[in-house]
Motif scaffolding. Structure first.
Motif, PDB file in Angstrom:
ATOM      1  N   LEU A   1     -28.135  20.309 -23.449  1.00 50.82           N
ATOM      2  CA  LEU A   1     -27.684  21.546 -24.109  1.00 50.82           C
ATOM      3  C   LEU A   1     -26.379  21.297 -24.847  1.00 50.82           C
ATOM      4  CD1 LEU A   1     -28.429  24.433 -21.568  1.00 50.82           C
ATOM      5  CD2 LEU A   1     -29.755  23.665 -23.539  1.00 50.82           C
ATOM      6  N   ALA A   2     -25.465  20.571 -24.191  1.00 51.92           N
ATOM      7  CA  ALA A   2     -24.169  20.297 -24.826  1.00 51.92           C
ATOM      8  C   ALA A   2     -24.383  19.514 -26.127  1.00 51.92           C
ATOM      9  CB  ALA A   2     -23.272  19.523 -23.864  1.00 51.92           C
ATOM     10  N   VAL A   3     -25.207  18.472 -26.067  1.00 45.41           N
ATOM     11  CA  VAL A   3     -25.421  17.655 -27.276  1.00 45.41           C
ATOM     12  C   VAL A   3     -26.106  18.489 -28.369  1.00 45.41           C
ATOM     13  CG1 VAL A   3     -26.556  15.597 -28.210  1.00 45.41           C
ATOM     14  CG2 VAL A   3     -25.503  15.499 -25.954  1.00 45.41           C
ATOM     15  N   THR A   4     -27.077  19.307 -27.991  1.00 46.40           N
ATOM     16  CA  THR A   4     -27.766  20.130 -28.997  1.00 46.40           C
ATOM     17  C   THR A   4     -26.786  21.072 -29.684  1.00 46.40           C
ATOM     18  OG1 THR A   4     -29.733  20.082 -27.630  1.00 46.40           O
ATOM     19  CG2 THR A   4     -29.697  21.718 -29.370  1.00 46.40           C
ATOM     20  N   LEU A   5     -25.942  21.743 -28.897  1.00 47.06           N
ATOM     21  CA  LEU A   5     -24.991  22.682 -29.502  1.00 47.06           C
ATOM     22  C   LEU A   5     -24.062  21.943 -30.465  1.00 47.06           C
ATOM     23  CD1 LEU A   5     -24.201  24.870 -26.363  1.00 47.06           C
ATOM     24  CD2 LEU A   5     -25.384  25.635 -28.435  1.00 47.06           C
TER      25      LEU A   5
ATOM     26  N   ILE B   1     -33.605  39.492 -16.562  1.00 45.57           N
ATOM     27  CA  ILE B   1     -32.707  38.370 -16.850  1.00 45.57           C
ATOM     28  C   ILE B   1     -33.279  37.673 -18.073  1.00 45.57           C
ATOM     29  CG2 ILE B   1     -31.939  36.098 -15.998  1.00 45.57           C
ATOM     30  CD1 ILE B   1     -32.204  37.301 -13.188  1.00 45.57           C
ATOM     31  N   PRO B   2     -32.467  37.321 -19.056  1.00 48.28           N
ATOM     32  CA  PRO B   2     -33.036  36.625 -20.213  1.00 48.28           C
ATOM     33  C   PRO B   2     -33.727  35.327 -19.798  1.00 48.28           C
ATOM     34  CG  PRO B   2     -30.773  37.300 -20.638  1.00 48.28           C
ATOM     35  CD  PRO B   2     -31.026  37.560 -19.180  1.00 48.28           C
ATOM     36  N   PHE B   3     -34.872  35.070 -20.388  1.00 42.98           N
ATOM     37  CA  PHE B   3     -35.552  33.794 -20.143  1.00 42.98           C
ATOM     38  C   PHE B   3     -35.222  32.887 -21.323  1.00 42.98           C
ATOM     39  CE2 PHE B   3     -39.373  31.049 -20.405  1.00 42.98           C
ATOM     40  CZ  PHE B   3     -39.095  30.327 -19.258  1.00 42.98           C
ATOM     41  N   LEU B   4     -34.609  31.736 -21.041  1.00 45.39           N
ATOM     42  CA  LEU B   4     -34.112  30.909 -22.149  1.00 45.39           C
ATOM     43  C   LEU B   4     -35.135  29.878 -22.622  1.00 45.39           C
ATOM     44  CD1 LEU B   4     -30.454  30.336 -20.904  1.00 45.39           C
ATOM     45  CD2 LEU B   4     -31.305  32.104 -22.438  1.00 45.39           C
ATOM     46  N   GLY B   5     -36.152  29.602 -21.793  1.00 46.32           N
ATOM     47  CA  GLY B   5     -37.185  28.673 -22.248  1.00 46.32           C
ATOM     48  C   GLY B   5     -37.560  27.671 -21.184  1.00 46.32           C
ATOM     49  N   GLU B   6     -38.570  26.888 -21.510  1.00 43.74           N
ATOM     50  CA  GLU B   6     -39.048  25.906 -20.528  1.00 43.74           C
ATOM     51  C   GLU B   6     -39.024  24.497 -21.108  1.00 43.74           C
ATOM     52  OE1 GLU B   6     -43.691  27.307 -20.980  1.00 43.74           O
ATOM     53  OE2 GLU B   6     -42.343  28.350 -19.633  1.00 43.74           O
ATOM     54  N   ILE B   7     -38.606  23.545 -20.259  1.00 43.12           N
ATOM     55  CA  ILE B   7     -38.525  22.139 -20.657  1.00 43.12           C
ATOM     56  C   ILE B   7     -39.646  21.399 -19.941  1.00 43.12           C
ATOM     57  CG2 ILE B   7     -37.024  20.098 -20.758  1.00 43.12           C
ATOM     58  CD1 ILE B   7     -35.679  22.563 -22.017  1.00 43.12           C
TER      59      ILE B   7
ATOM     60  N   ALA C   1     -34.598  11.172 -29.370  1.00 43.96           N
ATOM     61  CA  ALA C   1     -35.870  11.527 -30.020  1.00 43.96           C
ATOM     62  C   ALA C   1     -35.862  13.010 -30.367  1.00 43.96           C
ATOM     63  CB  ALA C   1     -37.032  11.201 -29.077  1.00 43.96           C
ATOM     64  N   PRO C   2     -35.079  13.379 -31.407  1.00 39.21           N
ATOM     65  CA  PRO C   2     -34.891  14.811 -31.700  1.00 39.21           C
ATOM     66  C   PRO C   2     -36.175  15.547 -32.059  1.00 39.21           C
ATOM     67  CG  PRO C   2     -33.710  13.413 -33.293  1.00 39.21           C
ATOM     68  CD  PRO C   2     -34.311  12.505 -32.280  1.00 39.21           C
ATOM     69  N   ASP C   3     -37.229  14.813 -32.465  1.00 41.85           N
ATOM     70  CA  ASP C   3     -38.470  15.502 -32.832  1.00 41.85           C
ATOM     71  C   ASP C   3     -39.480  15.570 -31.698  1.00 41.85           C
ATOM     72  OD1 ASP C   3     -37.648  16.113 -35.383  1.00 41.85           O
ATOM     73  OD2 ASP C   3     -38.157  14.085 -36.107  1.00 41.85           O
ATOM     74  N   SER C   4     -39.112  15.038 -30.524  1.00 38.60           N
ATOM     75  CA  SER C   4     -40.060  15.068 -29.403  1.00 38.60           C
ATOM     76  C   SER C   4     -40.201  16.503 -28.902  1.00 38.60           C
ATOM     77  CB  SER C   4     -39.539  14.177 -28.278  1.00 38.60           C
ATOM     78  OG  SER C   4     -38.289  14.677 -27.838  1.00 38.60           O
ATOM     79  N   PRO C   5     -41.339  16.817 -28.260  1.00 37.59           N
ATOM     80  CA  PRO C   5     -41.518  18.182 -27.750  1.00 37.59           C
ATOM     81  C   PRO C   5     -40.394  18.597 -26.801  1.00 37.59           C
ATOM     82  CG  PRO C   5     -43.577  16.942 -27.576  1.00 37.59           C
ATOM     83  CD  PRO C   5     -42.524  15.976 -28.038  1.00 37.59           C
TER      84      PRO C   5
ATOM     85  N   ALA D   1     -37.236  17.572 -26.795  1.00 43.03           N
ATOM     86  CA  ALA D   1     -36.001  17.841 -27.549  1.00 43.03           C
ATOM     87  C   ALA D   1     -36.105  19.195 -28.251  1.00 43.03           C
ATOM     88  CB  ALA D   1     -35.757  16.733 -28.572  1.00 43.03           C
ATOM     89  N   LYS D   2     -37.283  19.500 -28.787  1.00 43.18           N
ATOM     90  CA  LYS D   2     -37.454  20.806 -29.448  1.00 43.18           C
ATOM     91  C   LYS D   2     -37.291  21.931 -28.436  1.00 43.18           C
ATOM     92  CE  LYS D   2     -40.327  19.300 -33.257  1.00 43.18           C
ATOM     93  NZ  LYS D   2     -41.705  19.022 -33.638  1.00 43.18           N
TER      94      LYS D   2
END
Ligand code: ADP
Length: 461
Positions: free
Chosen positions: A120-124, A298-304, A324-328, A330-331
């Motif tokens: 998350l830190a790197v993505t931001l 509670i907000p649901f932020l997503g699933e990895i 691998a920024p285009d991997s599922p 990473a998305k």
């Protein structure tokens, strides 16, 4: 510039709503620096985060809205962002240059809390935010390894520390200060003191987000740490199993005790995507966190997804969002980071108006059906194909004429959603079995599509 023209421009821009914040971009104060000359218009939209999930959508809507006014040939929209700060006296005293401190917590160890914090830190940072990452996980300070830190912090006179920077993120870790095997003898007060030093002695500079990797669990150590740090709100990581076993709930209850908002729940290791055939297997089940979030507001932020490459990249010091920024996976991290940033903005702007339809539960009774139980008790049962045909994305509807590009015969009769992803707290995105996935369905649009015939038949995404 004639004042009337600027008034006219602002008037049409009032129709452009930030769906996360639930208000229009003019009353949110986002529109800046409007200039008109010879039929050309230029203005800036200043968002509350560079990680805005609907950045491009807002830009295009604003451009089209002004272009539709008579007499304008060109409209140039510049997008910028200014992250807002959590109003807190304690934070102003301790860390005035750090706008938001967001701990990442989990009910127990091994759920991927550190992996999620790092990605998350790197993505931001990749999205343009100024980011710090503080590793307070005394039981397993893995952040230096995951982030590939090569140098320890540089010590300056007066106990000041310059944190190393990797992948655009400033990093500090308890791991820099304990010898291997020593963690078990660290007591709460020792950790407490170290974290206090991290907050006051580290040269963080200006930060939009400081992500804190908390020790796993919900005992006194976690409680006292969270009391030390002035927090915007917390993100809770859980595996599908934790949600079922109520481990995640303990973390949520802990933040309740601290009066700290839970910015959202993240489901990690949610389904395994086979690297060979692409098939998805729900090893620990999945979707439990989404249902739990809806039930508990509670907000649901997503699933990895559970993916071997997430572990491999972490082990090699290059988090998957960088490797691998285009991997599922990473998305998926990008989506979670955007949703988290949106929740931070919502908190800092004082919440959203609560007048819009919100689902309590979304399910698929059959493959070709989608059922939404709304918070007001209404139930909508949709044929999946009708929803697919109602997609409003730029591929399905002409952006200028608003005429459908999609024809019914183009869509297979048995089309169904293979996944339903949350977008902030206002919409979902369907991954359709025909490969389409770009449409965002706002909840008010979905409600207007309810086949009951009474919920109304108009709406916009
Ligand atoms: P925690 O901080 O909760 O103790 P870690 O982030 O250290 O957990 O993760 C535990 C292990 O699981 C690590 O080996 C990590 O690489 C791996 N892991 C975490 N998330 C995933 C995932 N989504 N897919 C595959 N492996 C993962």
């Amino acid at each position: 510039m004639p004042v009337e023209r600027e008034t006219e421009i602002l008037e049409v821009l009032r129709r452009v709503r930030d769906p996360d914040l639930g208000r229009d971009i003019v009353s949110l104060g986002f529109v800046k620096n409007v200039r008109v000359a010879d039929g050309n218009v230029a203005f800036t939209i200043e968002l509350t985060t560079p990680a805005c999930p609907v950045r491009e959508q807002l830009k295009e809507e604003a451009r089209q809205a002004v272009l539709a006014l008579p007499g304008f040939k060109n409209v140039e929209v510049t997008m910028t962002a200014q992250v807002r700060s959590t109003p807190s006296e304690k934070k102003e005293k301790m860390l005035p240059a750090v706008k938001n401190i967001v701990p990442v917590a989990s009910g127990k160890g091994g759920v991927g809390k550190s992996t999620v914090s790092a990605n998350l830190a790197v993505t931001l940072a990749q999205l343009g935010a100024r980011v710090g990452l503080m590793d307070a996980d005394v039981y397993g300070p893995s952040i230096p390894m995951i982030m590939g830190v090569k140098q320890p912090p540089q010590a300056l006179p007066g106990n000041r520390l310059i944190p190393p920077v990797e992948h655009g993120v400033k990093i500090i870790s308890v791991g820099f200060f304990i010898r291997p095997g020593e963690a078990v003898i660290w007591r709460g007060p020792m950790l407490h003191k170290t974290v206090e030093q991290f907050l006051s002695n580290v040269e963080w500079g200006e930060l939009d987000y400081l992500i804190v990797d908390l020790p796993p669990g919900t005992g006194d150590i976690q409680l006292s740490l969270c009391q030390t740090i002035p927090l915007t709100g917390a993100a809770v990581v859980a595996t599908p199993q934790d949600v079922a076993l109520q481990v995640a709930e303990k973390a949520i209850i802990m933040f309740g005790k601290l009066n700290t908002p839970v910015l959202g729940l993240i489901e990690n290791m949610s389904g395994f995507v086979c690297p060979h055939c692409g098939a998805r297997e729900e090893i620990f089940g999945s979707g439990g966190a989404r249902t739990y979030s809806m039930e508990h507001d509670i907000p649901f932020l997503g699933e990895i997804p559970l993916a071997t490459e997430v572990r491999q990249t972490s082990d090699s010091g290059l988090p998957i969002v960088a490797a691998a920024p285009d991997s599922p996976a990473a998305k998926a991290f990008r989506q979670v980071a955007e949703n988290l940033a949106a929740q931070v903005s919502i908190r800092n702007l004082g919440g959203v108006p609560e007048d819009r339809p919100t689902p309590a539960e979304i399910s698929q009774p059959k493959r070709g059906e989608v059922r939404i139980l709304w918070k007001d008790g209404h139930e909508s049962l949709y044929q999946a194909r009708d929803l697919r045909l109602a997609c409003l994305c730029a591929l399905c509807v002409d952006e200028v004429s608003r005429k459908p590009r999609l024809r019914a015969e183009m869509i297979p009769p048995d089309v169904y959603p293979s996944a339903i992803h949350p977008v902030g707290r206002y919409a979902v995105r369907f991954q359709w079995s025909d490969g389409h996935s770009t449409g965002i369905y706002a909840f008010d649009y979905l409600r207007s599509l309810c086949p009951c015939g009474k919920c109304g038949s108009t709406g916009t995404a």
